[in-house]
Design a protein around this motif. Structure first.
Motif, PDB file in Angstrom:
ATOM      1  N   ARG A  47       0.829  -1.211   0.000  1.00 17.94           N
ATOM      2  CA  ARG A  47       0.000   0.000   0.000  1.00 17.94           C
ATOM      3  C   ARG A  47       0.857   1.253   0.000  1.00 17.94           C
ATOM      4  O   ARG A  47       0.441   2.292  -0.517  1.00 17.94           O
ATOM      5  CB  ARG A  47      -0.959  -0.016   1.204  1.00 17.94           C
ATOM      6  N   THR A  50       2.180   1.626  -3.638  1.00 22.70           N
ATOM      7  CA  THR A  50       1.150   2.115  -4.559  1.00 22.70           C
ATOM      8  C   THR A  50       0.555   3.439  -4.082  1.00 22.70           C
ATOM      9  O   THR A  50      -0.416   3.922  -4.638  1.00 22.70           O
ATOM     10  CB  THR A  50       0.012   1.087  -4.701  1.00 22.70           C
ATOM     11  N   MET A  51       1.137   3.984  -3.031  1.00 22.35           N
ATOM     12  CA  MET A  51       0.775   5.312  -2.504  1.00 22.35           C
ATOM     13  C   MET A  51      -0.654   5.405  -1.997  1.00 22.35           C
ATOM     14  O   MET A  51      -1.239   6.487  -1.968  1.00 22.35           O
ATOM     15  CB  MET A  51       1.090   6.392  -3.536  1.00 22.35           C
ATOM     16  N   LEU A  52      -1.205   4.270  -1.583  1.00 21.39           N
ATOM     17  CA  LEU A  52      -2.479   4.315  -0.860  1.00 21.39           C
ATOM     18  C   LEU A  52      -2.226   4.723   0.587  1.00 21.39           C
ATOM     19  O   LEU A  52      -3.124   5.211   1.270  1.00 21.39           O
ATOM     20  CB  LEU A  52      -3.169   2.947  -0.903  1.00 21.39           C
ATOM     21  N   HIS A  87       1.965   7.780 -11.037  1.00 17.91           N
ATOM     22  CA  HIS A  87       0.824   6.888 -10.799  1.00 17.91           C
ATOM     23  C   HIS A  87       0.512   6.039 -12.024  1.00 17.91           C
ATOM     24  O   HIS A  87       0.020   4.924 -11.916  1.00 17.91           O
ATOM     25  CB  HIS A  87      -0.414   7.705 -10.418  1.00 17.91           C
ATOM     26  N   LEU A  92      -2.717  -1.954  -9.605  1.00 17.15           N
ATOM     27  CA  LEU A  92      -2.858  -2.799  -8.416  1.00 17.15           C
ATOM     28  C   LEU A  92      -4.087  -3.690  -8.559  1.00 17.15           C
ATOM     29  O   LEU A  92      -5.156  -3.234  -8.974  1.00 17.15           O
ATOM     30  CB  LEU A  92      -2.979  -1.920  -7.164  1.00 17.15           C
ATOM     31  N   PHE A  94      -6.562  -5.895  -6.293  1.00 16.20           N
ATOM     32  CA  PHE A  94      -6.917  -5.979  -4.870  1.00 16.20           C
ATOM     33  C   PHE A  94      -7.321  -7.386  -4.470  1.00 16.20           C
ATOM     34  O   PHE A  94      -7.774  -8.180  -5.295  1.00 16.20           O
ATOM     35  CB  PHE A  94      -8.083  -5.045  -4.558  1.00 16.20           C
TER      36      PHE A  94
ATOM     37  N   GLU B 123     -10.214   3.545  -3.426  1.00 17.31           N
ATOM     38  CA  GLU B 123      -8.833   3.123  -3.673  1.00 17.31           C
ATOM     39  C   GLU B 123      -8.668   2.629  -5.105  1.00 17.31           C
ATOM     40  O   GLU B 123      -7.681   2.957  -5.772  1.00 17.31           O
ATOM     41  CB  GLU B 123      -8.433   2.040  -2.667  1.00 17.31           C
ATOM     42  N   LYS B 126      -8.599   5.596  -7.299  1.00 16.84           N
ATOM     43  CA  LYS B 126      -7.334   6.331  -7.183  1.00 16.84           C
ATOM     44  C   LYS B 126      -6.242   5.634  -7.991  1.00 16.84           C
ATOM     45  O   LYS B 126      -5.493   6.285  -8.724  1.00 16.84           O
ATOM     46  CB  LYS B 126      -6.927   6.413  -5.705  1.00 16.84           C
ATOM     47  N   LEU B 127      -6.193   4.293  -7.886  1.00 17.68           N
ATOM     48  CA  LEU B 127      -5.160   3.544  -8.603  1.00 17.68           C
ATOM     49  C   LEU B 127      -5.333   3.674 -10.113  1.00 17.68           C
ATOM     50  O   LEU B 127      -4.370   3.622 -10.867  1.00 17.68           O
ATOM     51  CB  LEU B 127      -5.231   2.066  -8.203  1.00 17.68           C
ATOM     52  N   GLY B 129      -6.336   6.302 -11.567  1.00 15.80           N
ATOM     53  CA  GLY B 129      -6.013   7.672 -11.964  1.00 15.80           C
ATOM     54  C   GLY B 129      -7.185   8.630 -12.023  1.00 15.80           C
ATOM     55  O   GLY B 129      -7.029   9.770 -12.465  1.00 15.80           O
TER      56      GLY B 129
END
Lengths: 252, 220
Positions: A47, A50-52, A87, A92, A94, B123, B126-127, B129
């Motif tokens: 996380r 991936t900058m979460l 980014h 990612l 999940f 999330e 966000k991933l 973009g």
């Protein structure tokens, strides 16, 4: 070339130190697996990559570009415009898919490339159909996520990540929500991607899979890297803690 | 005169107020649904003063009678600022009062809906973009709208009945006219006709929301 470099990463939640000085490098075409017991910090590491989550201290570089840099004992993140570009380098997958339930399978895959990357609609749809075919889901384009099995949903979410053409793809325990049969489906797809030299970082509990697919494995516990190296080296390690961990897994 | 023709006659007289009843209804829905969303976002703001102000506003609007609020909106400009109140301000006061009141209820419905969306959706967005604006309007809101249809339907049905509170400022809507007829005729029948009117109005509202729910049921 190293696609991802993380140096001296530190991260804490309140008074719990989750990551204590973690460093790793991922080269182009390489598959890195991160294994370890629950609570070892491996998902947090992903996380952070991936900058979460924001790191407290350390450096993160993608393709040599600085995303975060340690400055006076604190991590400074790059400017928003730079971060936005960075980014785009990674995707990612999940644990629980996180597909958009109100979008059809095709729309899940195509919406971000069209809306975010501003690519041509026809081209994106063509690519999405090819990806679905690769995932064995060519007839599911118009279905909605709730109509699919867990394994199918996870394949869609892999296709969604791939449609963004990332340089590096992260997997956060991609099979933990699936039964053994569906797990095998997903692992096969990841293996195929590895064969195509897709750069991947995989947090997983599937030891045999990690052993077969990885170029490099990191074993983490309590926020530190206990041991790392090529799969054979790790699985034959004499480290007591690692032996215990593998021992428990095989039920010995 | 037989009963039905008498009721029809009453209905025709009351129906002169329907335009205004409908105006209150639609104007309240339109403005309070927009205002309510803004209020919900303020209520969820990480900036404490804004969130506390929104919380106080909602608390007052929900905690005091709508009838009282209508009177305050109507008489307030005169008693507080000394502005002379005109006859045409009556309806405006009703529309303002209703929008301000219903916004508070809708804000809490929006908040419940927005907070029910899993963090994984944000999330994933966000991933991929999506910026904050795209995430909210393309990913989050469509799912929120589906989830809040039942409580919004509830509130809308209450609104149909609440429009009758406009009689407080003697705006010529259905209920005000009904009361006048009851006095003039010394008969209960206008109340019954008005009851039928509100019931049918709400039946249509309920059918509309049933249809909307079905339309949104293409995903889960």
């Amino acid at each position: 070339m190293s696609l991802l470099e993380m140096r001296h990463i530190k991260k804490h939640f309140e008074d719990l130190e989750v990551l204590k000085d973690i460093s790793l490098t991922v080269n182009e075409g390489e598959v890195l697996s991160i294994i370890g017991p629950s609570g070892s910090g491996k998902s947090t590491l992903l996380r952070c990559a991936t900058m979460l989550e924001q790191i407290d201290d350390g450096d993160i570089l993608y393709m040599g570009e600085t995303a975060a840099k340690s400055q006076g004992g604190k991590a400074e993140y790059a400017k928003p415009a730079d971060l936005k570009r960075i980014h785009g380098y990674f995707g990612l997958v999940f644990q629980n898919f996180n597909l958009f339930p109100h979008y059809s399978v095709l729309k899940n895959i195509t919406d971000a490339p069209i809306r975010v990357q501003k690519r041509k609609k026809e081209e994106v749809y063509e690519e999405a159909r090819a990806l679905l075919k690769k995932m064995g889901l060519e007839d599911k384009g118009d279905a909605y996520p709730y109509q699919l099995s867990g394994g199918q949903q996870q394949r869609v979410s892999i296709a969604r990540a791939l449609a963004m053409n990332p340089k590096i793809l992260f997997f956060d325990e991609p099979t933990s929500a699936l039964d053994p049969e569906l797990t095998a489906e997903i692992l096969k797809i990841i293996k195929d991607l590895a064969a195509e030299k897709m750069t991947m970082v995989i947090v997983t509990h599937e030891m045999n899979f990690a052993r077969n697919v990885s170029d490099h494995i990191i074993f983490m516990e309590q926020g530190v890297i206990v041991e790392e190296g090529a799969p054979e080296k790790l699985f034959n390690s004499t480290n007591r803690r690692m032996r215990e961990f593998f021992g428990k897994l095989s039920g010995e | 005169m037989d009963m039905l023709t008498q009721m029809w006659d009453i209905f025709l007289q009351i129906s002169r107020g329907m335009g205004i009843t409908l105006e209150i209804f639609f104007s309240t829905l339109f403005f309070s649904l927009i205002l309510g969303l803004g209020l919900a976002l303020c209520r969820m703001s990480k900036f404490k003063p804004v969130s506390i102000l929104a919380k106080i506003y909602i608390s007052i609007m929900r905690g005091t009678p709508l009838m009282l609020q209508l009177l305050v909106v109507y008489f307030g400009p005169y008693f507080i600022f000394g502005i002379r109140i005109t006859q045409s301000y009556k309806l405006q006061a009703v529309l303002i009062g209703f929008a301000l009141n219903y916004a508070a209820y809708f804000a809490e419905i929006y908040r419940a809906g927005i907070e029910s969306i899993s963090v994984g959706q944000y999330e994933a967005a966000k991933l991929l973009g999506y910026n904050k604006f795209q995430t909210f309007f393309c990913i989050i809101m469509p799912q929120v709208i589906k989830r809040i249809i039942p409580p919004v339907a509830n509130e809308t049905i209450t609104l149909v009945k609440d429009t009758s509170l406009a009689f407080t400022l003697s705006v010529a809507e259905v209920f005000t006219l009904t009361k006048q007829l009851v006095s003039a005729m010394s008969s209960m029948t206008p109340f019954i006709v008005a009851g039928i009117f509100y019931y049918i109005f709400n039946l249509i509202v309920a059918l509309f929301f049933d249809w909307l729910e079905k339309k949104m049921s293409y995903y889960r």
